[in-house]
Design a protein around this motif. Structure first.
Motif, PDB file in Angstrom:
ATOM      1  N   ARG A 148      23.273   4.400 -56.133  1.00 17.22           N
ATOM      2  CA  ARG A 148      23.217   3.981 -57.529  1.00 17.22           C
ATOM      3  C   ARG A 148      21.932   4.437 -58.215  1.00 17.22           C
ATOM      4  N   LEU A 149      20.906   4.676 -57.410  1.00 20.12           N
ATOM      5  CA  LEU A 149      19.634   5.124 -58.002  1.00 20.12           C
ATOM      6  C   LEU A 149      19.689   6.586 -58.429  1.00 20.12           C
ATOM      7  N   VAL A 150      20.697   7.286 -57.952  1.00 19.15           N
ATOM      8  CA  VAL A 150      20.803   8.714 -58.259  1.00 19.15           C
ATOM      9  C   VAL A 150      21.923   8.916 -59.263  1.00 19.15           C
ATOM     10  N   THR A 151      21.581   9.417 -60.416  1.00 20.57           N
ATOM     11  CA  THR A 151      22.643   9.647 -61.396  1.00 20.57           C
ATOM     12  C   THR A 151      22.837  11.129 -61.646  1.00 20.57           C
ATOM     13  N   VAL A 152      24.075  11.537 -61.538  1.00 19.35           N
ATOM     14  CA  VAL A 152      24.433  12.902 -61.910  1.00 19.35           C
ATOM     15  C   VAL A 152      25.609  12.788 -62.855  1.00 19.35           C
ATOM     16  N   GLU A 153      25.457  13.370 -64.029  1.00 19.85           N
ATOM     17  CA  GLU A 153      26.554  13.266 -65.030  1.00 19.85           C
ATOM     18  C   GLU A 153      27.795  13.986 -64.536  1.00 19.85           C
TER      19      GLU A 153
ATOM     20  N   PHE B 149      19.524  24.421 -52.571  1.00 19.05           N
ATOM     21  CA  PHE B 149      19.520  23.274 -53.470  1.00 19.05           C
ATOM     22  C   PHE B 149      19.612  21.971 -52.683  1.00 19.05           C
ATOM     23  N   MET B 150      20.538  21.910 -51.747  1.00 27.69           N
ATOM     24  CA  MET B 150      20.715  20.688 -50.959  1.00 27.69           C
ATOM     25  C   MET B 150      19.467  20.377 -50.131  1.00 27.69           C
ATOM     26  N   ASP B 151      18.881  21.406 -49.584  1.00 29.21           N
ATOM     27  CA  ASP B 151      17.638  21.229 -48.833  1.00 29.21           C
ATOM     28  C   ASP B 151      16.568  20.561 -49.668  1.00 29.21           C
ATOM     29  N   LYS B 152      16.414  21.112 -50.866  1.00 28.51           N
ATOM     30  CA  LYS B 152      15.363  20.621 -51.762  1.00 28.51           C
ATOM     31  C   LYS B 152      15.663  19.198 -52.187  1.00 28.51           C
ATOM     32  N   LEU B 153      16.933  18.991 -52.535  1.00 31.19           N
ATOM     33  CA  LEU B 153      17.349  17.686 -53.010  1.00 31.19           C
ATOM     34  C   LEU B 153      17.128  16.637 -51.928  1.00 31.19           C
ATOM     35  N   GLU B 154      17.481  16.995 -50.728  1.00 35.78           N
ATOM     36  CA  GLU B 154      17.348  16.058 -49.620  1.00 35.78           C
ATOM     37  C   GLU B 154      15.899  15.633 -49.445  1.00 35.78           C
ATOM     38  N   ARG B 155      15.029  16.640 -49.458  1.00 35.42           N
ATOM     39  CA  ARG B 155      13.616  16.339 -49.280  1.00 35.42           C
ATOM     40  C   ARG B 155      13.098  15.464 -50.413  1.00 35.42           C
ATOM     41  N   LYS B 156      13.526  15.823 -51.629  1.00 38.97           N
ATOM     42  CA  LYS B 156      13.056  15.118 -52.819  1.00 38.97           C
ATOM     43  C   LYS B 156      13.515  13.658 -52.781  1.00 38.97           C
TER      44      LYS B 156
ATOM     45  N   SER C 269       9.977   7.360 -54.221  1.00 40.38           N
ATOM     46  CA  SER C 269       9.361   6.061 -53.937  1.00 40.38           C
ATOM     47  C   SER C 269      10.326   4.902 -54.174  1.00 40.38           C
ATOM     48  N   SER C 270      11.178   4.957 -55.212  1.00 37.85           N
ATOM     49  CA  SER C 270      12.072   3.816 -55.414  1.00 37.85           C
ATOM     50  C   SER C 270      13.127   3.745 -54.321  1.00 37.85           C
ATOM     51  N   ILE C 271      13.567   4.907 -53.841  1.00 37.98           N
ATOM     52  CA  ILE C 271      14.528   4.899 -52.733  1.00 37.98           C
ATOM     53  C   ILE C 271      13.875   4.345 -51.473  1.00 37.98           C
ATOM     54  N   THR C 272      12.663   4.814 -51.216  1.00 36.46           N
ATOM     55  CA  THR C 272      11.947   4.325 -50.036  1.00 36.46           C
ATOM     56  C   THR C 272      11.743   2.812 -50.116  1.00 36.46           C
ATOM     57  N   ARG C 273      11.395   2.331 -51.323  1.00 36.52           N
ATOM     58  CA  ARG C 273      11.109   0.902 -51.479  1.00 36.52           C
ATOM     59  C   ARG C 273      12.345   0.064 -51.131  1.00 36.52           C
ATOM     60  N   ILE C 274      13.472   0.401 -51.724  1.00 33.73           N
ATOM     61  CA  ILE C 274      14.702  -0.361 -51.456  1.00 33.73           C
ATOM     62  C   ILE C 274      15.074  -0.265 -49.982  1.00 33.73           C
ATOM     63  N   LEU C 275      14.959   0.937 -49.464  1.00 34.67           N
ATOM     64  CA  LEU C 275      15.320   1.149 -48.056  1.00 34.67           C
ATOM     65  C   LEU C 275      14.482   0.251 -47.158  1.00 34.67           C
ATOM     66  N   GLU C 276      13.166   0.273 -47.399  1.00 34.21           N
ATOM     67  CA  GLU C 276      12.267  -0.505 -46.548  1.00 34.21           C
ATOM     68  C   GLU C 276      12.505  -2.005 -46.714  1.00 34.21           C
ATOM     69  N   SER C 277      12.774  -2.436 -47.948  1.00 32.06           N
ATOM     70  CA  SER C 277      12.870  -3.877 -48.171  1.00 32.06           C
ATOM     71  C   SER C 277      14.199  -4.436 -47.659  1.00 32.06           C
ATOM     72  N   ARG C 278      15.214  -3.587 -47.517  1.00 29.16           N
ATOM     73  CA  ARG C 278      16.505  -4.170 -47.142  1.00 29.16           C
ATOM     74  C   ARG C 278      17.044  -3.713 -45.783  1.00 29.16           C
ATOM     75  N   ILE C 279      16.300  -2.834 -45.138  1.00 32.89           N
ATOM     76  CA  ILE C 279      16.820  -2.327 -43.863  1.00 32.89           C
ATOM     77  C   ILE C 279      16.934  -3.467 -42.839  1.00 32.89           C
TER      78      ILE C 279
ATOM     79  N   VAL D 179      23.971   2.283 -48.366  1.00 38.77           N
ATOM     80  CA  VAL D 179      24.045   3.623 -48.951  1.00 38.77           C
ATOM     81  C   VAL D 179      24.508   3.544 -50.406  1.00 38.77           C
ATOM     82  N   GLU D 180      25.469   2.672 -50.633  1.00 38.57           N
ATOM     83  CA  GLU D 180      25.999   2.533 -51.995  1.00 38.57           C
ATOM     84  C   GLU D 180      24.891   2.130 -52.961  1.00 38.57           C
ATOM     85  N   GLU D 181      24.049   1.228 -52.504  1.00 37.25           N
ATOM     86  CA  GLU D 181      22.952   0.795 -53.367  1.00 37.25           C
ATOM     87  C   GLU D 181      21.970   1.923 -53.643  1.00 37.25           C
TER      88      GLU D 181
END
Ligand SMILES: Nc1nc2c(ncn2[C@@H]2O[C@H](COP(=O)(O)OP(=O)(O)OP(=O)(O)O)[C@@H](O)[C@H]2O)c(=O)[nH]1
Ligand SMILES: [Mg+2]
Lengths: 130, 321
Positions: free
Chosen positions: B316-321, B275-282, B287-297, B311-313
């Protein structure tokens, strides 16, 4: 990532030194291949069984004893019997030039003469199996 | 390559007991991805809980030689055996020299024993990332005893404990005073300790030191007390003791329902890992994670934003109840 080439390097027969086989095994490892090295005194049965279990792309035999005309066809036949004719066999060592063609007609994929540069073996394997 | 690439046909051949098909499927498991998942979906239902024994210990301790001797003895007890022998992948070339078979040559004469060498590839844990899957496949192929030999680089051999019912730690007199073993965490994972190369005069003393360090651990009464055995794999002495203690440990687990519990733990950690493997890759390709990462790195680079606030930002894009 390129596919990993898996090679079994074996030294069949009774003559007792495997320096050449070890040099080749190390060179292939350094070229990024996964090399299964099985050591000295292998019978054709042991070599074929190991090659099948390891699912190698190719078996490399180092032969010094002059038994090549029986050894190679026997291993090829055993691989076929196990439904593993996709595993190719190549060889090197002391093999007289006039036997090379004979071996190739028996299904040996490639024969390297004595003193072959390991780079040529690597080049050949990458070309055929990558 | 060519040959039998079609997974459906391979699975059929596998069901007929063809070694070449089993070996080919292992290669597919090693490659991972959709092919591996498809193989596992079929194979998993055919497993029948083969017993898994891990062998670990420093390089050159005699793991392969011992495994070879034991496999022959286990065969006399009608076990069918699968052996997974892991050797390290060179971090420089990506290649590997898999040499464990040298010590097991004669096993190739017995069709009821299947030996597979695996390169550790990306894994740091002393085994290959697909060890579990390969063990399942051998189980489904009819092997009731699976032996796993780790790389034994002495770093983190702990993973083997998560994958075996019984862990045998092999040490040798020259590996010193047991401190090495403790540092490597081997004292924690061993169910059975074997001081191999007992043909060496220092072996008895070295075994006693291991016994002492085990005593210092003060294992609670009622828990399994790991025995320390002396063997010479070379001269084939002490082999029966190892077999007997493996059987004792197995019985001990079974009598306490720990066998099942261990199986549950093993499966749980597998689901987690996959599960962690898959999640990590996913997530890493999202694309939204990549976008923020690229724009603010750049801000992280300039020192205006700490990596942790970044990382905190992203988090926030990942929600798990
Ligand atoms: N004197 C002695 N030598 C042994 C004994 N057991 C194994 N050896 C030798 O130790 C060397 C290493 O043995 P292996 O079985 O390959 O050891 P290993 O732990 O599998 O090694 P790696 O897989 O490379 O970590 C070989 O030369 C063996 O013949 C033993 O009981 N006594
Ligand atoms: Mg070994």
């Amino acid at each position: 990532m390129a596919k990993k080439i898996r090679v079994l390097v074996a030294k069949p027969g009774l003559d007792g030194h495997d320096r050449g086989a070890k040099v080749v095994a190390n060179a292939l490892r350094d070229a990024g291949m996964e090399v299964i090295y099985t050591g000295l005194h292998q019978t054709p049965e042991m070599i074929a069984e190991a090659a099948v279990q390891e699912d190698v792309d190719v078996v490399g035999l180092s032969i010094l004893s002059g038994a090549h005309l029986t050894m190679f066809p026997r291993i090829i036949e055993l691989l076929k019997k196990q439904e593993a004719e996709h595993i190719k066999v190549f060889g090197g060592g002391i093999i007289p030039a006039e036997d090379v063609e004979k071996l190739e007609s028996m299904g040996v994929a490639k024969v390297f003469g004595p003193g072959t540069d390991t780079r040529d073996i690597i080049k050949y394997l990458k070309q055929e199996f990558e | 390559m060519g040959g039998m690439r079609d997974i459906g046909a391979l699975l059929e051949r596998f069901g007929e007991g063809k070694t070449a098909a089993a070996a080919r499927l292992i290669t597919i498991l090693e490659e991972g991805g959709d092919g591996a998942e498809r193989v596992m979906d079929t194979i998993f239902a055919r497993t029948s809980g083969a017993y898994r024994i891990g062998f670990t210990g420093p390089p050159g301790a005699g793991k392969s030689t011992l495994v070879y001797r034991l496999a022959k003895l286990f065969r006399q007890k009608e076990h069918e055996i699968g052996i997974i022998a892991v050797d390290p992948t060179s971090p420089f070339s990506g290649g590997a020299l898999l040499g464990d078979r040298i010590r097991m040559q004669k096993l190739s004469e017995d069709p009821k024993i299947f030996v597979r060498s695996l390169a550790s590839r990306g894994s740091l844990g002393g085994i290959s990332n697909c060890t579990d899957e390969v063990a399942d496949l051998l189980d489904a192929f009819g092997k009731d005893l699976i032996i796993i030999e780790t790389v034994g680089v002495g770093q983190s051999e702990l993973e083997i404990a998560e994958k075996s019912h019984t862990v045998v730690v092999i040490l040798v007199p020259e590996s010193g005073d047991g401190i090495q073993a403790m540092k490597a965490g081997l004292m924690e994972i061993g169910d059975i300790f074997v001081m191999n190369k007992a043909d060496h005069p220092d072996a008895v003393l070295a075994a006693r030191e291991i016994e002492n360090s085990l005593r210092l651990k003060d294992i609670p009464e009622g828990n399994w007390q790991p025995p320390v055995l002396l063997t010479s794999a070379l001269e084939e002495t002490g082999m029966e003791d190892v077999i007997r203690e493996i059987e004792n440990h197995r019985r001990w687990l079974e009598e306490r329902d720990l066998f099942e519990e261990k199986r549950r733990l093993i499966l749980r950690s597998r689901v987690r890992d996959a599960f962690m493997d898959k999640l990590e890759r996913k997530l890493w390709h999202d694309s939204s994670i990549t976008r923020i990462l690229e724009s603010r790195i750049g801000e992280v680079y300039d020192g205006r934003l700490s990596p942790y606030r970044m990382v905190e930002e992203l988090e926030r894009l990942v929600t798990v109840e």
